[in-house]
Design a protein around this motif. Structure first.
Motif, mmCIF file in Angstrom:
data_model
loop_
_atom_site.group_PDB
_atom_site.id
_atom_site.type_symbol
_atom_site.label_atom_id
_atom_site.label_comp_id
_atom_site.label_asym_id
_atom_site.label_seq_id
_atom_site.Cartn_x
_atom_site.Cartn_y
_atom_site.Cartn_z
ATOM 1 N N GLN A 91 0.807 -1.218 0.000
ATOM 2 C CA GLN A 91 0.000 0.000 0.000
ATOM 3 C C GLN A 91 0.842 1.270 0.000
ATOM 4 O O GLN A 91 0.338 2.353 -0.292
ATOM 5 N N ASP A 92 2.126 1.136 0.314
ATOM 6 C CA ASP A 92 3.032 2.284 0.285
ATOM 7 C C ASP A 92 3.799 2.380 -1.027
ATOM 8 O O ASP A 92 4.694 3.225 -1.159
ATOM 9 N N GLY A 93 3.471 1.516 -1.980
ATOM 10 C CA GLY A 93 4.136 1.551 -3.272
ATOM 11 C C GLY A 93 5.450 0.794 -3.325
ATOM 12 O O GLY A 93 6.182 0.891 -4.319
ATOM 13 N N VAL A 94 5.764 0.029 -2.290
ATOM 14 C CA VAL A 94 6.996 -0.763 -2.274
ATOM 15 C C VAL A 94 6.777 -2.047 -3.069
ATOM 16 O O VAL A 94 5.795 -2.766 -2.844
ATOM 17 N N SER A 95 7.690 -2.325 -3.984
ATOM 18 C CA SER A 95 7.621 -3.553 -4.779
ATOM 19 C C SER A 95 8.423 -4.654 -4.098
ATOM 20 O O SER A 95 9.445 -4.389 -3.453
ATOM 21 N N TYR A 96 7.966 -5.905 -4.291
ATOM 22 C CA TYR A 96 8.627 -7.053 -3.668
ATOM 23 C C TYR A 96 8.936 -8.110 -4.716
ATOM 24 O O TYR A 96 8.109 -8.425 -5.575
#
Length: 318
Positions: A91-96
C-alpha cells in the motif's frame, strides 16, 4: 436415514485461517509482462527482495519482538544464478521480489535463521506470510515443471516467474494448482472423526483430506474421499474456507461433512487408524499426549478448532 443437522457455537470465529488474511499486497499482474517496468521497479531504492530456496526463507526477530523475512534492497542483490519473481506492491508503493537460489544466503546475524512455511507462517505478519507462500508456490512449480508437456523441450521463465514458455512449440504453461478437499466429519452425536495416515507417527491425528478428481464436484469429492478412506457415508456438505498449501501445489478447500453412518472401516492404504472423538475425549487425549494436534498453520487445525470451541494445543516441532 440421514442424520439430523448438528450445530455448535464457534468460539474461534475471529481466528482467520492461516495464510488467508488480507496482506496488503497487490499482485499487480498487469506488470508481469512489462520488462521496462520490472527493470525500473528492480532498480528503485525502495524495492525489497528475499531469497527462497527449498521452501525456506531467512527470518529474524525485530527489536520489538516481531518476526520478519530477512529482506534487502533489490539493487544490493546480485541476480547471478538466481531466478527473479515479482510478487507485488504494498500500500506504500513498495515492490517485492523473490530470488530463487540453490541455497539461502549466509546468516546476517546470530538471530537470523532459515524456516519453512509450516513454522514461519505462524510467526510472520500477514504481509510477510503472503509474500512467502507466493514465493514458495512459484519455486515449487518452477522446480517441477521445467519441460514442455506438449513437446518435451526445456521451457524458459516469463511473466516475472508466472509463466514458463516453450521456445520450440510456443506453448505457455501456467503455475499448477491442485484442488483438494479437507473436511471435519461430524456425526449426529456431535463427535468429530479424525484419522492417522499410514506414514504419520503414533498419536498424530487430523481431519481427512484428498484431491478432487477429474469430472468431479468438490461436494462429490468430499463424500467419495470419506467413504474410500474410512467407510463412512456423508450427507450434508458445508463449505467453510480455503487455504493455499504449496506442498507442492495444493489449494485446500475446507468443509464440514455430516456423517450418516458411524462404523469405521479404514482403507489401510492411506489411513492406518480413525476414531470418533467427543470434545471431552479429545481434550483428555491432548492433555495426556495420546493425540498430537495438526500444525497450527494448517486449515485442518482451524476446522478442528471450529468444532472444539477453543484453540488447539501448540505444536512445537516442525
Amino acid at each position: 436415514m440421514e442424520a439430523p443437522v448438528t450445530t455448535w457455537t464457534d468460539h474461534t470465529a475471529d481466528r482467520p485461517v492461516s495464510l488467508t488474511a488480507p496482506n496488503g499486497i497487490d499482485r499487480a499482474a498487469h506488470h508481469r509482462l512489462d520488462e521496462a517496468w520490472l527493470a525500473a521497479a528492480w532498480s528503485h531504492p525502495s524495492t525489497r527482495c528475499f531469497v527462497v530456496s527449498g521452501g525456506q526463507v531467512l527470518i529474524d526477530e525485530t527489536a520489538d519482538g516481531r518476526t520478519e523475512i530477512v529482506m534487502t534492497p533489490s539493487f544490493e542483490a546480485p541476480l547471478t544464478e538466481a531466478h527473479r519473481y515479482f510478487l507485488g506492491i504494498d500500500q506504500d508503493g513498495v515492490s517485492y521480489f523473490a530470488l530463487q537460489k540453490d541455497s539461502l544466503p549466509g546468516r546476517m546475524d546470530d538471530s537470523a535463521r532459515p524456516a519453512g512455511l509450516r513454522e514461519a507462517g505462524l510467526l510472520l505478519s500477514p504481509r510477510d506470510a503472503g509474500l512467502m507462500v507466493h514465493a514458495v508456490a512459484l519455486e515449487n512449480w518452477q522446480r517441477l515443471h521445467r519441460f514442455c508437456s506438449r513437446c518435451g523441450e526445456r521451457t524458459v521463465i516469463a511473466a516475472a516467474g508466472h509463466i514458463r514458455r516453450c521456445p520450440a512449440c510456443g506453448a505457455e504453461h501456467y503455475p499448477r494448482t491442485d484442488p483438494a478437499v479437507i473436511m471435519a466429519v461430524v456425526d449426529e452425536h456431535d463427535r468429530i472423526l479424525l484419522g492417522r495416515q499410514v506414514h504419520w507417527p503414533e498419536g498424530r491425528f487430523s481431519t481427512l483430506a484428498g484431491f478432487v478428481e477429474p469430472g468431479e464436484s468438490i461436494e462429490q469429492s468430499v463424500r467419495r474421499e470419506v467413504h474410500e478412506e474410512v467407510g463412512i457415508d456423508v450427507g450434508e456438505v458445508e463449505y467453510l474456507a480455503s487455504q493455499p498449501w504449496p506442498f507442492p501445489s495444493s489449494l485446500m478447500l475446507g468443509f464440514v461433512a455430516r456423517a450418516t453412518s458411524t462404523t469405521i472401516q479404514v482403507d489401510g492404504d492411506e489411513i492406518h487408524e480413525a476414531r470418533w472423538f467427543s470434545r471431552d475425549e479429545l481434550d483428555a487425549a491432548f492433555t495426556s499426549g495420546e493425540v498430537l494436534p495438526p500444525y497450527g498453520i494448517s486449515i485442518a487445525a482451524r476446522l478442528i478448532e471450529r468444532w472444539y470451541g477453543k484453540p488447539l494445543p501448540t505444536r512445537t516441532a516442525f
